[in-house]
Design a protein around this motif. Structure first.
Motif, PDB file in Angstrom:
ATOM      1  N   ARG A 257      46.463  28.563  41.337  1.00 38.57           N
ATOM      2  CA  ARG A 257      46.871  28.694  39.941  1.00 38.57           C
ATOM      3  C   ARG A 257      45.675  28.542  38.999  1.00 38.57           C
ATOM      4  NH1 ARG A 257      50.328  25.089  37.943  1.00 38.57           N
ATOM      5  NH2 ARG A 257      51.290  26.582  36.529  1.00 38.57           N
ATOM      6  N   SER A 258      44.729  27.696  39.373  1.00 44.77           N
ATOM      7  CA  SER A 258      43.521  27.532  38.556  1.00 44.77           C
ATOM      8  C   SER A 258      42.703  28.819  38.529  1.00 44.77           C
ATOM      9  CB  SER A 258      42.662  26.386  39.113  1.00 44.77           C
ATOM     10  OG  SER A 258      43.353  25.166  39.109  1.00 44.77           O
ATOM     11  N   LEU A 259      42.423  29.369  39.701  1.00 45.35           N
ATOM     12  CA  LEU A 259      41.575  30.555  39.801  1.00 45.35           C
ATOM     13  C   LEU A 259      42.249  31.780  39.193  1.00 45.35           C
ATOM     14  CD1 LEU A 259      40.170  30.067  43.413  1.00 45.35           C
ATOM     15  CD2 LEU A 259      39.062  29.494  41.243  1.00 45.35           C
ATOM     16  N   GLU A 260      43.539  31.940  39.469  1.00 52.54           N
ATOM     17  CA  GLU A 260      44.232  33.117  38.950  1.00 52.54           C
ATOM     18  C   GLU A 260      44.460  33.019  37.446  1.00 52.54           C
ATOM     19  OE1 GLU A 260      44.917  35.945  40.606  1.00 52.54           O
ATOM     20  OE2 GLU A 260      43.956  35.145  42.412  1.00 52.54           O
ATOM     21  N   SER A 261      44.609  31.811  36.904  1.00 50.60           N
ATOM     22  CA  SER A 261      44.705  31.648  35.450  1.00 50.60           C
ATOM     23  C   SER A 261      43.420  32.082  34.775  1.00 50.60           C
ATOM     24  CB  SER A 261      45.002  30.179  35.101  1.00 50.60           C
ATOM     25  OG  SER A 261      46.278  29.790  35.541  1.00 50.60           O
ATOM     26  N   CYS A 262      42.299  31.673  35.367  1.00 50.65           N
ATOM     27  CA  CYS A 262      40.990  32.044  34.838  1.00 50.65           C
ATOM     28  C   CYS A 262      40.812  33.562  34.876  1.00 50.65           C
ATOM     29  CB  CYS A 262      39.903  31.346  35.641  1.00 50.65           C
ATOM     30  SG  CYS A 262      38.212  31.661  35.096  1.00 50.65           S
ATOM     31  N   ALA A 263      41.162  34.167  36.009  1.00 47.27           N
ATOM     32  CA  ALA A 263      41.005  35.611  36.153  1.00 47.27           C
ATOM     33  C   ALA A 263      41.979  36.381  35.272  1.00 47.27           C
ATOM     34  CB  ALA A 263      41.208  36.008  37.616  1.00 47.27           C
TER      35      ALA A 263
END
Length: 347
Positions: A257-263
């Protein structure tokens, strides 16, 4: 899709009440998201899926002793579960009592007093009064490990270490990023010696992660917000990993969720930069992953947003078949249970 699509029968005896004695010794179910093939392994076999140049991303949040027990000034019992720490003397919390506390009332916990200053939907803003100590210091003294509701026992002294990753360093979570519980220092060092890169993001897991989805149509569900920090150096590592043809492996759904939120905010991996804000990202089948190629995760609750995230990653049918296999093979479920290694469905 319907909420009922994500239900499965889980015998109560498969819900782990204690962790595996050896962090790396639990079972591992490997799932190929393209073929649906499953393999029954041990967690230490994870290293066999990792290649030099891959990037393993951990969540370095640290669980705080977020459950406290007190009384109203009338003497009535109150249980407080911290959702978020706003400042050194202010928290947002769930409360459990015969009647909800009113703004202006005081909850007494040992030598400490918390004044109810506001209500936000089902949560309460509480201010620590009459002391110069910070909320973190007070929780360290009087708080209990916030074990999930499906662990049917009080916390004990062993949970202080067991319900904490070995690399957690930034206090703020009220639930552990449980996929990370399977790693110890020696195993992480073995992975690095193989040439695998490691990186850390921060997502402070809130108690909302255990709140049930109530809408029958999952697209109508509104996610709770959690704070995320993805450092600039992590986005650089991701770009480098992707451009060289290697895998980004997320340890846990919180890292996903952290990485995909950033992307999602950046639009593309190439445009990713430091991300530091709340996220309410809701990942369910139909979502197109931008960053994560493989996922290490535990088994999740029926009808939860987390099994929906996994279904988006590996495909709905493959995910539900794998869960049915895990039940049949008597894997241990949830926070203190066994793990999965999943490759993303790309076809």
């Amino acid at each position: 899709m319907q909420l009922s699509d994500f239900n499965f029968e889980l015998p109560a005896e498969l819900i782990a009440q204690y962790p595996c004695k050896d962090r790396t010794g639990c079972r591992l179910l490997a799932l190929d998201g393209n073929t649906g093939e499953t393999r029954d392994l041990k967690f230490y076999n994870v290293i066999d899926f990792l290649e030099p140049g891959d990037l393993l991303v951990f969540n370095d949040t640290k669980v705080i002793p977020a459950r406290i027990f007190g009384n109203k000034e009338t003497g009535a019992k109150v249980e407080i579960l911290v959702e978020r720490i706003y400042s050194k003397d202010c928290i947002l919390a769930h409360t459990r009592a015969s009647r909800s506390p009113k703004p202006g009332s005081v909850i007494v916990v040992g030598d400490y007093r918390f004044e109810v200053t506001d209500r936000r939907d089902d949560l309460f803003v509480l201010s620590l009064t009459g002391t110069d100590e910070s909320v973190f210091d007070v929780l360290d003294k009087i708080g209990h490990v916030p074990l999930p509701p499906y662990i049917n026992r009080p916390d004990d002294s062993s949970d202080k270490d067991d319900y904490q990753t070995v690399y957690g360093k930034i206090p703020g979570a009220v639930a552990a990023p449980t996929a990370g519980l399977h790693f110890d220092e020696n195993f992480i060092e073995q992975i690095r010696e193989k040439g695998v890169n490691t990186a850390f993001v921060t997502l402070h897991v809130g108690a909302g992660t255990f709140q049930p989805v109530k809408e029958s149509r999952i697209e109508d569900h509104k996610m709770h917000a959690e704070f995320v920090h993805v450092p600039e150096e992590v986005t650089e590592l991701i770009r480098r990993t992707k451009s060289s043809g290697h895998k980004v492996i997320a340890v846990g759904t919180t890292s996903v969720r952290s990485l995909e939120s950033c992307a999602q905010e950046a639009g593309t991996v190439e445009n990713m930069h430091e991300y530091s804000k709340d996220t309410s990202i809701f990942i369910y089948p139909g979502y197109e992953y931008k960053v994560v190629d493989a996922l290490i995760t535990n088994f999740h609750l029926p009808q939860s947003t987390l099994i929906m995230l996994v279904s988006a990653f590996a495909g709905y049918e493959h995910t539900m078949n794998a869960y049915n296999h895990a039940v049949a093979e008597k894997y241990r479920f949830f926070s203190y249970g066994d793990a999965m290694y999943i490759t993303r469905k790309t076809v």
